[in-house]
Write an enzyme that holds these catalytic residues in place. Structure first.
Site, short mmCIF file in Angstrom:
data_model
loop_
_atom_site.label_atom_id
_atom_site.label_comp_id
_atom_site.label_asym_id
_atom_site.label_seq_id
_atom_site.Cartn_x
_atom_site.Cartn_y
_atom_site.Cartn_z
N ASN A 1 60.57 38.13 52.44
CA ASN A 1 61.29 38.92 51.43
C ASN A 1 60.67 38.83 50.02
O ASN A 1 60.70 39.79 49.28
CB ASN A 1 62.80 38.59 51.42
CG ASN A 1 63.09 37.16 51.10
OD1 ASN A 1 62.21 36.30 51.19
ND2 ASN A 1 64.32 36.87 50.74
N GLU B 1 65.16 25.72 52.07
CA GLU B 1 65.81 26.82 51.35
C GLU B 1 66.19 27.86 52.37
O GLU B 1 65.35 28.61 52.86
CB GLU B 1 64.83 27.41 50.32
CG GLU B 1 64.43 26.45 49.24
CD GLU B 1 65.56 26.11 48.30
OE1 GLU B 1 66.58 26.83 48.27
OE2 GLU B 1 65.44 25.09 47.60
N CYS C 1 68.04 35.95 49.67
CA CYS C 1 68.82 34.82 50.18
C CYS C 1 70.12 34.65 49.42
O CYS C 1 71.15 34.31 49.99
CB CYS C 1 67.99 33.54 50.08
SG CYS C 1 67.32 33.28 48.43
N GLU D 1 64.30 23.85 44.51
CA GLU D 1 63.10 24.51 44.01
C GLU D 1 63.30 24.76 42.52
O GLU D 1 64.41 24.69 42.01
CB GLU D 1 62.92 25.87 44.70
CG GLU D 1 62.85 25.81 46.20
CD GLU D 1 61.51 25.37 46.73
OE1 GLU D 1 60.54 25.36 45.95
OE2 GLU D 1 61.44 25.03 47.90
P1 NAD Z 1 62.36 33.27 59.33
O1 NAD Z 1 63.15 32.03 59.43
O2 NAD Z 1 62.35 34.19 60.48
O3 NAD Z 1 60.83 32.93 59.02
C1 NAD Z 1 60.45 32.16 57.91
C2 NAD Z 1 59.06 31.61 58.14
O4 NAD Z 1 59.11 30.68 59.21
C3 NAD Z 1 58.00 32.64 58.54
O5 NAD Z 1 56.77 32.34 57.92
C4 NAD Z 1 57.89 32.43 60.04
O6 NAD Z 1 56.64 32.84 60.56
C5 NAD Z 1 58.05 30.92 60.14
N1 NAD Z 1 58.45 30.41 61.45
C6 NAD Z 1 59.11 31.05 62.45
N2 NAD Z 1 59.30 30.23 63.50
C7 NAD Z 1 58.76 29.03 63.16
C8 NAD Z 1 58.65 27.76 63.82
N3 NAD Z 1 59.14 27.57 65.03
N4 NAD Z 1 58.04 26.76 63.16
C9 NAD Z 1 57.56 26.93 61.91
N5 NAD Z 1 57.63 28.11 61.23
C10 NAD Z 1 58.22 29.15 61.85
O7 NAD Z 1 62.91 33.98 58.00
P2 NAD Z 1 62.58 35.43 57.49
O8 NAD Z 1 63.24 36.40 58.42
O9 NAD Z 1 61.12 35.55 57.21
O10 NAD Z 1 63.35 35.43 56.08
C11 NAD Z 1 64.70 35.68 55.97
C12 NAD Z 1 65.50 34.41 55.80
O11 NAD Z 1 64.98 33.64 54.72
C13 NAD Z 1 66.95 34.67 55.40
O12 NAD Z 1 67.82 33.86 56.16
C14 NAD Z 1 67.01 34.28 53.93
O13 NAD Z 1 68.29 33.96 53.49
C15 NAD Z 1 66.03 33.19 53.86
N6 NAD Z 1 65.53 33.00 52.48
C16 NAD Z 1 65.98 31.94 51.74
C17 NAD Z 1 65.57 31.77 50.42
C18 NAD Z 1 66.06 30.61 49.58
O14 NAD Z 1 65.44 30.29 48.58
N7 NAD Z 1 67.16 29.96 49.95
C19 NAD Z 1 64.66 32.67 49.87
C20 NAD Z 1 64.22 33.73 50.64
C21 NAD Z 1 64.66 33.88 51.96
#
Ligand code: NAD
Length: 485
Positions: A154, A252, A286, A463
């Site tokens: 995102n 996060e 998020c 962060e």
């Molecule tokens: P996601 O959890 O699908 O993926 C995040 C990252 O993890 C990607 O780089 C992905 O390739 C990697 N990943 C996937 N499986 C993995 C594994 N088994 N081991 C290690 N890495 C792995 O999330 P997304 O769909 O890319 O993003 C959306 C989510 O992120 C939402 O839930 C959102 O709320 C959250 N988010 C949180 C913040 C915050 O600061 N709290 C900021 C932005 C997004």
């Protein structure tokens, strides 16, 4: 980005055009057109990246530089980002779908992170501890080692900067694992790091699938710390991987953030903020403020005004800077549209803006923004993170009721309070179980200075701000016994 980009893996300043897990593809979510292919790392490249980062950390020049010299290089990274602002923002909008103004914000905010932590690099003091006569005791802060940054789609550029800048300021070496949906601007970040003069191997880029490259990296014994930003289920997997070699993590995760709107608020000022809170980047934020607790006496007026507002919105490709761009992918569009049915089951759904009519956007992942009324806080629509532009509006009668509703959530990332009564604002803010409270605001903009993170399922660790630095440091204590006789 008219031509299709090819994104390599970058290990120790070497560009690897092939990865042992094949080739991935990234699409413009507005048009469905292929915009980039990328080398996907497997075990071989993961080992190479960790070895390069280890070598840079253990034997490279970074930790031997004076801290102010490290700070200067970080500042230079920020300057180069601003020089390439237009190019990076445009690439980000095409790869992620977000409106151009939001991509500019990403670049500007990323530059601010490097300015902020560049300035902090020579101020990472320890403390002295009084033990009484004949003793001296003090602490020093040492870099934790090789820091892995797993990034979601995102905010692909800004979230790299958010974690990598404090890690480098603390003296760490870094490995970046971008999302497979948005690999493009991470490579621009790497080029800037090299141009700014970061030592070889200090920052490494490992593109690939989360379940392959991400998992291998998280389990790798050469990694000392993980900063993960993403969804709760993936975060839980990463925690298990980290536990396999007992390393600390910053988590996060997601949110379902409340905004509390009192009848005494100035609606002309509050409603644009409420709307921005759930519509920015098509709700894929998020901390999106997706539950609106509104005082009952103004509920109908607020719903009418918000509905008029979302009905007048324009939807389009991010590069054209519309009011709202598409979701990240057609797969995510299917997920979000499922919530329209859930909304109709749990309450009444009021949809806004029409989908774009242009033939070139027919394959785009666009969805209409929506308001859900008549659903209470225990319904599925009010409890689950949708990551789409849907706001659930819930009436309340007393401040206590609003607080109870806001806190009744598995998440606890941020909260917004809208009121002209300062006692009410602070009294409510004090009781909210969230990491940040925004009063008559929802976000600050270029807000790198204060800490950000969640309670409950929204994660742990912080962060941003000076607090973020502690994730990348170990505290070492010295005690000396020095009796005079
Ligand atoms: P996601 O959890 O699908 O993926 C995040 C990252 O993890 C990607 O780089 C992905 O390739 C990697 N990943 C996937 N499986 C993995 C594994 N088994 N081991 C290690 N890495 C792995 O999330 P997304 O769909 O890319 O993003 C959306 C989510 O992120 C939402 O839930 C959102 O709320 C959250 N988010 C949180 C913040 C915050 O600061 N709290 C900021 C932005 C997004």
């Amino acid at each position: 980005m008219t031509d299709r980009a090819y994104i390599p893996i970058v290990v120790g300043n070497k560009v690897l055009n092939e990865g042992s897990d094949g080739v991935g593809q990234s699409f413009d979510p507005a048009t469905g057109v292929l915009v980039a292919e990328f080398a996907r790392a497997g075990a071989v490249e993961v080992d190479m990246a960790v070895a390069a980062a280890r070598e840079a950390f253990d034997n490279g020049p970074w930790r031997r530089m004076r801290p102010f010299e490290r700070g200067r290089i970080l500042h230079r990274i920020g300057e180069l980002m601003l020089q390439r602002r237009d190019e990076i923002a445009r690439k980000e909008s095409i790869d992620s779908g977000k409106p151009l103004r939001d991509s500019y914000w990403e670049v500007d905010c990323s530059a601010r992170f490097f300015e902020f932590y560049g300035g902090a690099a020579d101020k990472l003091h320890g403390s002295s501890i009084p033990l009484g006569p004949d003793w001296s005791d003090w602490t020093v802060k040492e870099a934790i080692g090789v820091s892995l940054h797993i990034i979601p789609w995102n905010y692909p550029f800004q979230l790299i900067a958010r974690g990598v800048a404090p890690a480098l300021a603390a003296g760490c070496a870094v490995i970046i694992k971008p999302s497979a949906d948005t690999p493009v601007t991470a490579y621009e970040f790497m080029k800037i790091c090299q141009e700014a003069g970061l030592p070889e191997g200090l920052v490494n880029l490992v593109n690939g699938r989360g379940s392959v490259a991400g998992d291998l990296l998280a389990r790798h014994k050469g990694v000392d710390q993980i900063t993960f930003t993403g969804s709760v289920p993936t975060g839980e997997r990463v925690l298990v991987a980290a536990a396999s070699h007992a390393i600390p993590c910053n988590m996060e995760l997601g949110g379902k953030s409340p905004q509390i709107l009192f009848a005494d608020a100035d609606l002309d000022k509050s409603l644009p903020i409420v709307a921005g809170g759930f519509l920015t980047h098509c709700g894929q934020v998020c901390n999106a403020g997706t539950r609106l607790f509104v005082e009952r006496s103004i509920h109908d007026r607020v719903v009418d005004k918000l509905h008029a507002r979302i009905s007048a919105m324009t939807l389009g490709a991010g590069v054209d800077d519309p009011d709202m761009g598409p979701l990240i992918s057609r797969a995510h569009k299917n997920d979000v549209e499922r919530y329209y049915d859930i909304a109709r089951k749990d309450g009444e759904l009021l949809l806004g803006a029409d989908l774009p009519k242009s033939a070139s956007l027919a394959e785009g992942a666009f969805v209409r923004p929506g308001l859900v009324i008549g659903a209470n806080n225990s319904t599925q629509i009010a409890r689950e993170e949708i990551f789409g532009p849907i706001l659930t509006v819930i009436p309340f009668d007393t401040a206590e009721e609003a607080v109870a509703g806001a806190n009744d959530s598995p998440f606890g990332l941020v909260a917004g309070i809208h009121t002209t009564n300062i006692n009410k604002a602070l009294g409510v803010g004090e009781k909210l179980r969230v990491g940040q409270v925004w009063i008559n605001a929802f976000g600050v903009g270029l807000d790198v200075e204060f800490p950000f993170g969640g309670f409950k399922l929204s994660g742990f660790g912080r962060e941003k701000g000076l607090e973020a630095l502690s994730a990348y440091q170990q505290v070492k204590n010295f005690a000396i016994h020095h009796p005079l006789a």
